[in-house]
Write a protein that holds these residues in place. Structure first.
Motif, PDB file in Angstrom:
ATOM      1  N   LYS A  35      18.202  51.630  20.377  1.00 51.39           N
ATOM      2  CA  LYS A  35      18.379  50.215  20.699  1.00 51.39           C
ATOM      3  C   LYS A  35      17.310  49.437  19.929  1.00 51.39           C
ATOM      4  O   LYS A  35      16.117  49.744  20.035  1.00 51.39           O
ATOM      5  N   LEU A  36      17.748  48.465  19.142  1.00 51.36           N
ATOM      6  CA  LEU A  36      16.848  47.760  18.234  1.00 51.36           C
ATOM      7  C   LEU A  36      16.857  46.275  18.509  1.00 51.36           C
ATOM      8  O   LEU A  36      17.888  45.698  18.879  1.00 51.36           O
ATOM      9  N   ASP A  37      15.701  45.641  18.331  1.00 46.16           N
ATOM     10  CA  ASP A  37      15.585  44.195  18.405  1.00 46.16           C
ATOM     11  C   ASP A  37      15.565  43.631  16.992  1.00 46.16           C
ATOM     12  O   ASP A  37      15.301  44.350  16.026  1.00 46.16           O
ATOM     13  N   ARG A  38      15.836  42.343  16.868  1.00 45.37           N
ATOM     14  CA  ARG A  38      15.800  41.688  15.567  1.00 45.37           C
ATOM     15  C   ARG A  38      14.461  41.945  14.884  1.00 45.37           C
ATOM     16  O   ARG A  38      13.403  41.890  15.518  1.00 45.37           O
ATOM     17  N   SER A  39      14.498  42.270  13.610  1.00 42.03           N
ATOM     18  CA  SER A  39      13.344  42.521  12.738  1.00 42.03           C
ATOM     19  C   SER A  39      12.728  43.911  12.927  1.00 42.03           C
ATOM     20  O   SER A  39      11.770  44.248  12.218  1.00 42.03           O
ATOM     21  N   ASP A  40      13.252  44.722  13.844  1.00 39.36           N
ATOM     22  CA  ASP A  40      12.759  46.101  13.957  1.00 39.36           C
ATOM     23  C   ASP A  40      13.068  46.854  12.664  1.00 39.36           C
ATOM     24  O   ASP A  40      14.189  46.774  12.141  1.00 39.36           O
ATOM     25  N   VAL A  41      12.082  47.584  12.142  1.00 37.99           N
ATOM     26  CA  VAL A  41      12.272  48.386  10.934  1.00 37.99           C
ATOM     27  C   VAL A  41      12.664  49.805  11.347  1.00 37.99           C
ATOM     28  O   VAL A  41      11.924  50.475  12.071  1.00 37.99           O
ATOM     29  N   ILE A  42      13.809  50.238  10.900  1.00 37.00           N
ATOM     30  CA  ILE A  42      14.288  51.583  11.238  1.00 37.00           C
ATOM     31  C   ILE A  42      13.595  52.616  10.364  1.00 37.00           C
ATOM     32  O   ILE A  42      13.174  53.668  10.833  1.00 37.00           O
ATOM     33  N   PHE A  43      13.494  52.328   9.080  1.00 33.43           N
ATOM     34  CA  PHE A  43      12.676  53.153   8.189  1.00 33.43           C
ATOM     35  C   PHE A  43      12.226  52.304   7.012  1.00 33.43           C
ATOM     36  O   PHE A  43      12.860  51.298   6.669  1.00 33.43           O
ATOM     37  N   GLU A  44      11.108  52.703   6.412  1.00 25.43           N
ATOM     38  CA  GLU A  44      10.542  51.983   5.284  1.00 25.43           C
ATOM     39  C   GLU A  44      10.864  52.696   3.972  1.00 25.43           C
ATOM     40  O   GLU A  44      11.061  53.921   3.950  1.00 25.43           O
ATOM     41  N   GLU A  45      10.897  51.929   2.900  1.00 20.73           N
ATOM     42  CA  GLU A  45      11.126  52.497   1.581  1.00 20.73           C
ATOM     43  C   GLU A  45      10.026  53.496   1.247  1.00 20.73           C
ATOM     44  O   GLU A  45       8.845  53.234   1.444  1.00 20.73           O
ATOM     45  N   GLY A  46      10.407  54.687   0.771  1.00 27.81           N
ATOM     46  CA  GLY A  46       9.449  55.717   0.414  1.00 27.81           C
ATOM     47  C   GLY A  46       9.086  56.665   1.541  1.00 27.81           C
ATOM     48  O   GLY A  46       8.449  57.697   1.305  1.00 27.81           O
ATOM     49  N   MET A  55      26.019  52.736  12.584  1.00 28.50           N
ATOM     50  CA  MET A  55      25.908  51.519  13.381  1.00 28.50           C
ATOM     51  C   MET A  55      26.932  51.515  14.511  1.00 28.50           C
ATOM     52  O   MET A  55      28.121  51.726  14.301  1.00 28.50           O
ATOM     53  N   LEU A  56      26.444  51.268  15.720  1.00 32.73           N
ATOM     54  CA  LEU A  56      27.310  51.117  16.883  1.00 32.73           C
ATOM     55  C   LEU A  56      27.649  49.654  17.123  1.00 32.73           C
ATOM     56  O   LEU A  56      28.777  49.295  17.453  1.00 32.73           O
ATOM     57  N   GLN A  57      26.646  48.803  16.947  1.00 32.83           N
ATOM     58  CA  GLN A  57      26.807  47.384  17.239  1.00 32.83           C
ATOM     59  C   GLN A  57      25.716  46.593  16.531  1.00 32.83           C
ATOM     60  O   GLN A  57      24.582  47.051  16.435  1.00 32.83           O
ATOM     61  N   GLY A  58      26.050  45.409  16.029  1.00 34.73           N
ATOM     62  CA  GLY A  58      25.059  44.586  15.352  1.00 34.73           C
ATOM     63  C   GLY A  58      25.042  44.835  13.857  1.00 34.73           C
ATOM     64  O   GLY A  58      25.925  45.505  13.302  1.00 34.73           O
ATOM     65  N   ARG A  59      24.007  44.306  13.193  1.00 31.70           N
ATOM     66  CA  ARG A  59      23.910  44.407  11.742  1.00 31.70           C
ATOM     67  C   ARG A  59      22.503  44.793  11.311  1.00 31.70           C
ATOM     68  O   ARG A  59      21.515  44.364  11.918  1.00 31.70           O
ATOM     69  N   ALA A  96      15.189  52.818   0.228  1.00 33.75           N
ATOM     70  CA  ALA A  96      15.180  51.413   0.600  1.00 33.75           C
ATOM     71  C   ALA A  96      14.678  51.282   2.034  1.00 33.75           C
ATOM     72  O   ALA A  96      14.450  52.289   2.723  1.00 33.75           O
ATOM     73  N   GLU A  97      14.484  50.043   2.458  1.00 35.05           N
ATOM     74  CA  GLU A  97      14.096  49.758   3.841  1.00 35.05           C
ATOM     75  C   GLU A  97      15.327  49.372   4.642  1.00 35.05           C
ATOM     76  O   GLU A  97      16.238  48.731   4.127  1.00 35.05           O
ATOM     77  N   ALA A  98      15.362  49.759   5.917  1.00 38.22           N
ATOM     78  CA  ALA A  98      16.436  49.351   6.823  1.00 38.22           C
ATOM     79  C   ALA A  98      15.814  48.542   7.956  1.00 38.22           C
ATOM     80  O   ALA A  98      14.895  49.030   8.629  1.00 38.22           O
ATOM     81  N   ARG A  99      16.318  47.323   8.155  1.00 39.42           N
ATOM     82  CA  ARG A  99      15.739  46.412   9.155  1.00 39.42           C
ATOM     83  C   ARG A  99      16.844  45.734   9.961  1.00 39.42           C
ATOM     84  O   ARG A  99      17.857  45.289   9.403  1.00 39.42           O
ATOM     85  N   ALA A 100      16.674  45.678  11.262  1.00 45.39           N
ATOM     86  CA  ALA A 100      17.666  45.058  12.137  1.00 45.39           C
ATOM     87  C   ALA A 100      17.688  43.546  11.926  1.00 45.39           C
ATOM     88  O   ALA A 100      16.638  42.896  11.929  1.00 45.39           O
ATOM     89  N   LEU A 101      18.891  42.992  11.742  1.00 40.87           N
ATOM     90  CA  LEU A 101      19.048  41.553  11.578  1.00 40.87           C
ATOM     91  C   LEU A 101      19.252  40.844  12.911  1.00 40.87           C
ATOM     92  O   LEU A 101      19.157  39.624  12.992  1.00 40.87           O
ATOM     93  N   GLU A 102      19.527  41.633  13.940  1.00 39.90           N
ATOM     94  CA  GLU A 102      19.764  41.103  15.287  1.00 39.90           C
ATOM     95  C   GLU A 102      19.621  42.256  16.261  1.00 39.90           C
ATOM     96  O   GLU A 102      19.414  43.397  15.845  1.00 39.90           O
ATOM     97  N   SER A 103      19.722  41.977  17.538  1.00 43.25           N
ATOM     98  CA  SER A 103      19.711  43.063  18.519  1.00 43.25           C
ATOM     99  C   SER A 103      20.919  43.958  18.248  1.00 43.25           C
ATOM    100  O   SER A 103      22.046  43.473  18.127  1.00 43.25           O
ATOM    101  N   CYS A 104      20.678  45.242  18.124  1.00 44.93           N
ATOM    102  CA  CYS A 104      21.777  46.137  17.774  1.00 44.93           C
ATOM    103  C   CYS A 104      21.514  47.549  18.275  1.00 44.93           C
ATOM    104  O   CYS A 104      20.427  47.859  18.794  1.00 44.93           O
ATOM    105  N   GLU A 105      22.531  48.396  18.112  1.00 43.80           N
ATOM    106  CA  GLU A 105      22.441  49.799  18.488  1.00 43.80           C
ATOM    107  C   GLU A 105      22.941  50.659  17.333  1.00 43.80           C
ATOM    108  O   GLU A 105      23.892  50.287  16.638  1.00 43.80           O
ATOM    109  N   ALA A 106      22.301  51.788  17.151  1.00 41.89           N
ATOM    110  CA  ALA A 106      22.701  52.716  16.092  1.00 41.89           C
ATOM    111  C   ALA A 106      22.567  54.141  16.591  1.00 41.89           C
ATOM    112  O   ALA A 106      21.729  54.431  17.456  1.00 41.89           O
ATOM    113  N   LEU A 107      23.397  55.013  16.071  1.00 40.38           N
ATOM    114  CA  LEU A 107      23.287  56.441  16.368  1.00 40.38           C
ATOM    115  C   LEU A 107      22.410  57.101  15.314  1.00 40.38           C
ATOM    116  O   LEU A 107      22.641  56.945  14.118  1.00 40.38           O
TER     117      LEU A 107
END
Length: 222
Positions: A35-46, A55-59, A96-107
């Motif tokens: 469960k992610l909030d807006r601007s949460d970084v899922i992983f960083e480049e490198g 992605m389950l929900q959100g962007r 690359a970096e992956a960052r939540a654009l909004e509240s979302c959910e991912a598997l």
């Protein structure tokens, strides 16, 4: 809106399209919901990698950063999209970096369970070949766009991508991020959007846009 059922969503992921019921069950049992909030970084480049995500929900935005901190948006992932799988095949770090654009959910799907399935049933690797072929086609298309489409055409194409099948939509990224996605300056992208508004192809109400003439946008994006 409730998130889709994870088990059903996994069945539609192209990387798992040849998996049988038992294989899908193994993936689902190994996966965990983030469960992610807006601007949460899922992983960083490198960063080191040990899992991919669906992605389950959100962007989620996939982006690269230059040495001076400028950001180039590579893609926006929505429901059902797979990302973070590249290191599964080459053991390299995140590209690359992956960052939540909004509240979302991912598997979060560990690489280990996928590698074990393919080791047990190597014939399933044809799904990997198909996926990589599709990615190459997508890259070829993006390269062609950069040569043959001007900024206005590329902007039209990305607005249609962001809208999907809906005529009313919001742009879930900043003007700078949209410019990075289009591959042009913010001023030129804003000028392109202003031209669509003036032509009556699109109308704007605060943060929301409404497509009035989709066909014209589609023609302009080719």
């Amino acid at each position: 809106m409730a998130a889709p059922d994870p088990a059903e969503l996994l069945r539609d992921v192209e990387l798992f399209e040849l998996f049988g019921d038992e294989d899908h069950a193994r993936v689902r049992d190994a996966a965990e919901v983030l469960k992610l909030d807006r601007s949460d970084v899922i992983f960083e480049e490198g960063a080191e990698a040990d899992a991919c995500f669906v992605m389950l929900q959100g962007r989620v935005a996939i982006s690269n950063k230059s040495i001076d901190g400028r950001e180039s948006m590579v893609a926006i992932m929505g429901t059902g999209d797979l990302f973070g799988e590249m290191s599964l095949f080459d053991d390299g770090g995140r590209s690359a970096e992956a960052r939540a654009l909004e509240s979302c959910e991912a598997l979060r799907v560990p690489y280990s369970v996928l590698r074990q399935i393919w080791e047990d049933r190597p014939e399933l690797l044809w799904s990997v070949v198909r996926m990589l072929s599709r990615r190459i086609r997508t890259t070829d298309e993006a390269l062609a766009d950069s040569f043959f489409l001007d900024v206005t055409g590329r902007t039209a194409k990305h607005l249609l991508d962001l809208a999907g099948e809906d005529d009313v939509f919001e742009i879930p990224i900043t003007q700078e991020e949209l410019a990075g996605l289009v591959g042009a300056s913010r001023e030129r992208v804003n000028k392109a959007i202003a031209s669509f508004l003036k032509l009556g192809w699109v109308e704007q109400d605060g943060p929301r846009y409404r497509i009035l003439k989709r066909r014209e946008l589609e023609i302009r994006s080719h």
